[in-house]
Design a protein around this motif. Structure first.
Motif, short mmCIF file in Angstrom:
data_model
loop_
_atom_site.label_atom_id
_atom_site.label_comp_id
_atom_site.label_asym_id
_atom_site.label_seq_id
_atom_site.Cartn_x
_atom_site.Cartn_y
_atom_site.Cartn_z
N MET A 108 -27.91 37.91 -45.03
CA MET A 108 -27.15 38.98 -44.37
C MET A 108 -27.63 40.34 -44.84
O MET A 108 -27.94 40.53 -46.01
N MET A 109 -27.69 41.29 -43.92
CA MET A 109 -28.06 42.66 -44.25
C MET A 109 -26.86 43.39 -44.84
O MET A 109 -25.71 43.10 -44.49
N THR A 110 -27.12 44.32 -45.72
CA THR A 110 -26.04 45.16 -46.27
C THR A 110 -25.66 46.22 -45.24
O THR A 110 -26.41 46.46 -44.26
N GLY A 111 -24.56 46.90 -45.49
CA GLY A 111 -24.16 48.01 -44.62
C GLY A 111 -25.23 49.10 -44.61
O GLY A 111 -25.50 49.70 -43.57
N ALA A 112 -25.85 49.33 -45.77
CA ALA A 112 -26.91 50.34 -45.87
C ALA A 112 -28.13 49.94 -45.03
O ALA A 112 -28.74 50.78 -44.35
N ASP A 113 -28.48 48.64 -45.08
CA ASP A 113 -29.60 48.14 -44.26
C ASP A 113 -29.34 48.39 -42.78
O ASP A 113 -30.22 48.86 -42.05
N MET A 114 -28.13 48.05 -42.35
CA MET A 114 -27.78 48.21 -40.93
C MET A 114 -27.80 49.69 -40.54
O MET A 114 -28.24 50.04 -39.44
N GLY A 115 -27.37 50.56 -41.47
CA GLY A 115 -27.40 52.00 -41.22
C GLY A 115 -28.82 52.51 -41.00
O GLY A 115 -29.07 53.30 -40.09
N LYS A 116 -29.75 52.01 -41.83
CA LYS A 116 -31.16 52.41 -41.69
C LYS A 116 -31.73 51.94 -40.35
O LYS A 116 -32.46 52.67 -39.68
N LEU A 117 -31.39 50.70 -39.98
CA LEU A 117 -31.90 50.15 -38.72
C LEU A 117 -31.36 50.94 -37.53
O LEU A 117 -32.10 51.22 -36.58
N GLU A 118 -30.10 51.31 -37.59
CA GLU A 118 -29.49 52.10 -36.50
C GLU A 118 -30.15 53.46 -36.34
O GLU A 118 -30.24 53.98 -35.22
N LYS A 119 -30.62 54.03 -37.44
CA LYS A 119 -31.22 55.37 -37.39
C LYS A 119 -32.70 55.34 -37.01
O LYS A 119 -33.28 56.36 -36.64
N ALA A 120 -33.33 54.17 -37.14
CA ALA A 120 -34.78 54.06 -36.86
C ALA A 120 -35.03 53.96 -35.36
O ALA A 120 -34.15 53.60 -34.58
N SER A 121 -36.27 54.28 -34.98
CA SER A 121 -36.68 54.11 -33.57
C SER A 121 -38.19 53.99 -33.51
O SER A 121 -38.90 54.26 -34.48
#
Length: 197
Positions: free
Chosen positions: A124-137
């Motif tokens: 499972m990804m951490t909340g921080a991991d998911m935050g980074k993925l959401e900001k990437a493009s």
């Protein structure tokens, strides 16, 4: 003659009774194998844990895959993300149905709420991991998504192997086999996309 007929009838009746008893015992034996080590209704504690944890695991994978639609630059990444969502959404529904039928609570959907379940569930990804993925493009998203999803899938495969070893509910162990097959193939595909052997 009558005595002989009576003997034949009794023999046939005994044979039929013995056959029915044998079939009943065989059915009970099969049910015993299917129901595993413990539990009622053909499932055990391992099946419940697997279903609850895999529902949350799949929900996060679907959340990650949903981000690819407007963030990924590669059509191959977008296509893979669509495939992941298409496979895992129905499995969430199936496992939720099992839990309901067993009188168990379906885990609350915590996706998108920043809740961190990574400590207890493999991959499972951490909340921080998911935050980074959401900001990437673009290309950065593609690489991050593939690396994270490889790790995520590896966790799911580990969970599925545990279910195969400890679970007793046949549909759940069969789903675990499907998860191992499909996600192992996707891990290989994603590693190739990342240029790894």
């Amino acid at each position: 003659m009558t005595a002989q007929r009576g003997f034949v009838r009794r023999t046939v009746a005994l044979t039929v009774t013995a056959s029915v008893a044998a079939l009943t015992l065989a059915a009970c034996g099969d049910d015993g194998k299917a129901s595993g080590k413990s539990g009622t209704g053909g499932h055990n504690a391992a099946d419940v844990s697997f279903s609850k944890e895999m529902i949350q695991h799949h929900r996060q994978a679907v959340e990650m895959a949903s981000l690819a639609a407007d963030r990924a630059s590669s059509n191959r990444v977008k296509s893979l993300a669509t495939k992941i969502r298409g496979a895992q959404d129905p499995e969430i529904t199936t496992m939720s149905g099992w839990l309901t039928s067993w009188g168990e609570k379906v885990p609350q959907d915590m996706t998108g709420m920043g809740h961190d379940m990574s400590s207890s569930t493999p991959g499972m990804m951490t909340g921080a991991d998911m935050g980074k993925l959401e900001k990437a493009s673009g290309a950065a998203f593609d690489t991050m998504f593939l690396n994270m999803m490889v790790e995520h899938h590896e966790g799911a495969v580990d969970m599925a192997k545990t279910e195969k070893a400890d679970g007793g509910y046949r549909p759940a162990t069969e789903l675990a086999t499907d998860v191992i097959t499909a996600q192992s193939a996707e891990i290989e595909q994603m590693n190739k996309m990342l240029g790894k052997d």
